[in-house]
Design a protein around this motif. Structure first.
Motif, PDB file in Angstrom:
ATOM      1  N   VAL A  13      59.920 104.744   0.351  1.00  0.00           N
ATOM      2  CA  VAL A  13      60.577 103.563  -0.646  1.00  0.00           C
ATOM      3  C   VAL A  13      60.676 102.548   0.428  1.00  0.00           C
ATOM      4  CG1 VAL A  13      62.474 102.727  -1.465  1.00  0.00           C
ATOM      5  CG2 VAL A  13      61.369 104.348  -2.621  1.00  0.00           C
ATOM      6  N   VAL A  15      61.828  98.447   0.676  1.00  0.00           N
ATOM      7  CA  VAL A  15      62.492  97.355   0.053  1.00  0.00           C
ATOM      8  C   VAL A  15      62.937  96.555   0.985  1.00  0.00           C
ATOM      9  CG1 VAL A  15      63.849  98.951  -1.471  1.00  0.00           C
ATOM     10  CG2 VAL A  15      64.995  98.325   0.325  1.00  0.00           C
ATOM     11  N   ASP A  43      56.659 102.696  -2.671  1.00  0.00           N
ATOM     12  CA  ASP A  43      56.786 102.159  -3.587  1.00  0.00           C
ATOM     13  C   ASP A  43      57.568 101.128  -2.964  1.00  0.00           C
ATOM     14  OD1 ASP A  43      56.741 103.535  -6.601  1.00  0.00           O
ATOM     15  OD2 ASP A  43      57.154 105.151  -5.050  1.00  0.00           O
ATOM     16  N   LEU A  45      59.245  96.927  -3.014  1.00  0.00           N
ATOM     17  CA  LEU A  45      60.253  96.463  -3.861  1.00  0.00           C
ATOM     18  C   LEU A  45      60.491  95.259  -3.383  1.00  0.00           C
ATOM     19  CD1 LEU A  45      61.977  95.909  -6.324  1.00  0.00           C
ATOM     20  CD2 LEU A  45      63.946  96.577  -5.874  1.00  0.00           C
ATOM     21  N   THR A  74      56.487  95.858  -6.206  1.00  0.00           N
ATOM     22  CA  THR A  74      57.060  94.458  -6.824  1.00  0.00           C
ATOM     23  C   THR A  74      57.774  93.940  -6.674  1.00  0.00           C
ATOM     24  OG1 THR A  74      57.601  96.452  -8.801  1.00  0.00           O
ATOM     25  CG2 THR A  74      59.073  94.647  -9.460  1.00  0.00           C
ATOM     26  N   VAL A  94      67.007  98.013  -7.928  1.00  0.00           N
ATOM     27  CA  VAL A  94      66.936  98.915  -7.680  1.00  0.00           C
ATOM     28  C   VAL A  94      67.178 100.348  -8.416  1.00  0.00           C
ATOM     29  CG1 VAL A  94      68.983 100.051  -5.901  1.00  0.00           C
ATOM     30  CG2 VAL A  94      68.319  97.631  -5.283  1.00  0.00           C
ATOM     31  N   GLU A  96      66.223 101.109 -11.313  1.00  0.00           N
ATOM     32  CA  GLU A  96      64.928 101.066 -12.257  1.00  0.00           C
ATOM     33  C   GLU A  96      63.974 101.965 -10.889  1.00  0.00           C
ATOM     34  OE1 GLU A  96      60.858  98.975 -13.866  1.00  0.00           O
ATOM     35  OE2 GLU A  96      63.252  97.856 -13.604  1.00  0.00           O
ATOM     36  N   LEU A  97      64.269 101.472  -9.621  1.00  0.00           N
ATOM     37  CA  LEU A  97      62.755 101.723  -8.327  1.00  0.00           C
ATOM     38  C   LEU A  97      63.658 103.739  -8.165  1.00  0.00           C
ATOM     39  CD1 LEU A  97      60.560 101.539  -6.683  1.00  0.00           C
ATOM     40  CD2 LEU A  97      62.616 101.042  -5.060  1.00  0.00           C
ATOM     41  N   ARG A  98      65.017 103.437  -8.343  1.00  0.00           N
ATOM     42  CA  ARG A  98      65.059 104.853  -7.983  1.00  0.00           C
ATOM     43  C   ARG A  98      64.819 106.063  -9.322  1.00  0.00           C
ATOM     44  NH1 ARG A  98      65.722 109.777  -6.980  1.00  0.00           N
ATOM     45  NH2 ARG A  98      67.548 110.980  -7.173  1.00  0.00           N
ATOM     46  N   GLN A 100      61.735 105.895 -10.777  1.00  0.00           N
ATOM     47  CA  GLN A 100      60.152 106.481 -10.701  1.00  0.00           C
ATOM     48  C   GLN A 100      60.113 107.219  -9.884  1.00  0.00           C
ATOM     49  OE1 GLN A 100      59.737 101.783 -10.997  1.00  0.00           O
ATOM     50  NE2 GLN A 100      59.722 101.710 -12.855  1.00  0.00           N
ATOM     51  N   THR A 101      61.357 107.052  -8.986  1.00  0.00           N
ATOM     52  CA  THR A 101      60.778 108.027  -7.807  1.00  0.00           C
ATOM     53  C   THR A 101      61.664 108.419  -6.883  1.00  0.00           C
ATOM     54  OG1 THR A 101      59.288 107.664  -5.156  1.00  0.00           O
ATOM     55  CG2 THR A 101      60.717 105.621  -6.511  1.00  0.00           C
TER      56      THR A 101
END
Length: 220
Positions: A13, A15, A43, A45, A74, A94, A96-98, A100-101
């Motif tokens: 991830v 960010v 991923d 963000l 994203t 953040v 939502e990202l968590r 997803q992965t």
């Protein structure tokens, strides 16, 4: 300094509060990992820049910084410099990202970064991803907030050069800034390289690190 080798590294991830933060802070590390581990999932963000030329720059840049990776980017439309006033929306992204992965590594701003957007995002990440390795990248800026890092990723000279080239190539909107140049990026990488007995390196802050000394793999 003892090098620690990563074990499983299938998901990353990354960010950033702004387009170009990830590339400036950890572009060399992404190049290194993606070349070594084709197909790694990244991923990414970014909180601001959505719907503008900055988003287009970010899409092209991260594709170049993550060659061969399964990149999922994203870019949100939060206002630059106003993260405290948009905390709920950023926090939801953040979280939502968590959901997803479940990454093996997270690249994020430092929790003590002087920029309020960087600092706020960093604190969200360490709260949402409580049981993950988070490396806090550094971004050189007017504030003079560079600290004493605790982790280093050495960069091959060609990787350091590629990072600078890609930064200049993919973010034309930033070229007018007085700090956005080859000397600044390579100069910091050279200093961090000296600190870890390499030619060049990127450096990171680590807030928490859990060791398993029974299975730890040490480098040469």
């Amino acid at each position: 300094m003892i090098p620690l080798s990563a074990g499983r590294l299938d998901r990353i991830v990354a960010v950033g509060a702004h387009c170009d933060d990830i590339a400036i802070g950890a572009g060399g590390t992404l190049l290194t990992v993606c070349h070594a581990r084709p197909g790694v999932r990244v991923d990414a963000l970014v909180l601001s820049g959505g719907g503008s030329e900055r988003e287009q720059e970010e899409q092209a840049a991260l594709a170049a910084f993550c060659p061969g990776a399964d990149l999922r980017l994203t870019v949100l439309k939060l206002a630059d410099g106003r993260l405290p006033a948009q905390w709920d929306e950023a926090k939801a992204a953040v979280e939502e990202l968590r959901a997803q992965t479940d990454p093996d590594l997270i690249l994020a701003p430092r929790t003590d970064d002087a920029h309020q957007d960087h600092r706020g995002l960093a604190r969200m990440v360490t709260t949402a991803f409580r049981d993950h390795l988070v490396l806090g990248y550094e971004i050189v800026k007017w504030d003079g907030d560079l600290g004493r890092p605790s982790a280093y990723q050495p960069l091959a000279p060609e990787t350091a050069e590629d990072k600078v080239r890609l930064l200049q190539e993919h973010y034309p909107s930033q070229r007018h800034r007085p700090w956005y140049d080859r000397e600044a990026f390579l100069g910091l990488a050279r200093i961090r390289g000296i600190e870890c007995h390499a030619r060049y390196a990127e450096a990171f802050a680590v807030t928490k690190l859990t060791l398993d000394l029974g299975t730890l793999t040490l480098g040469d």
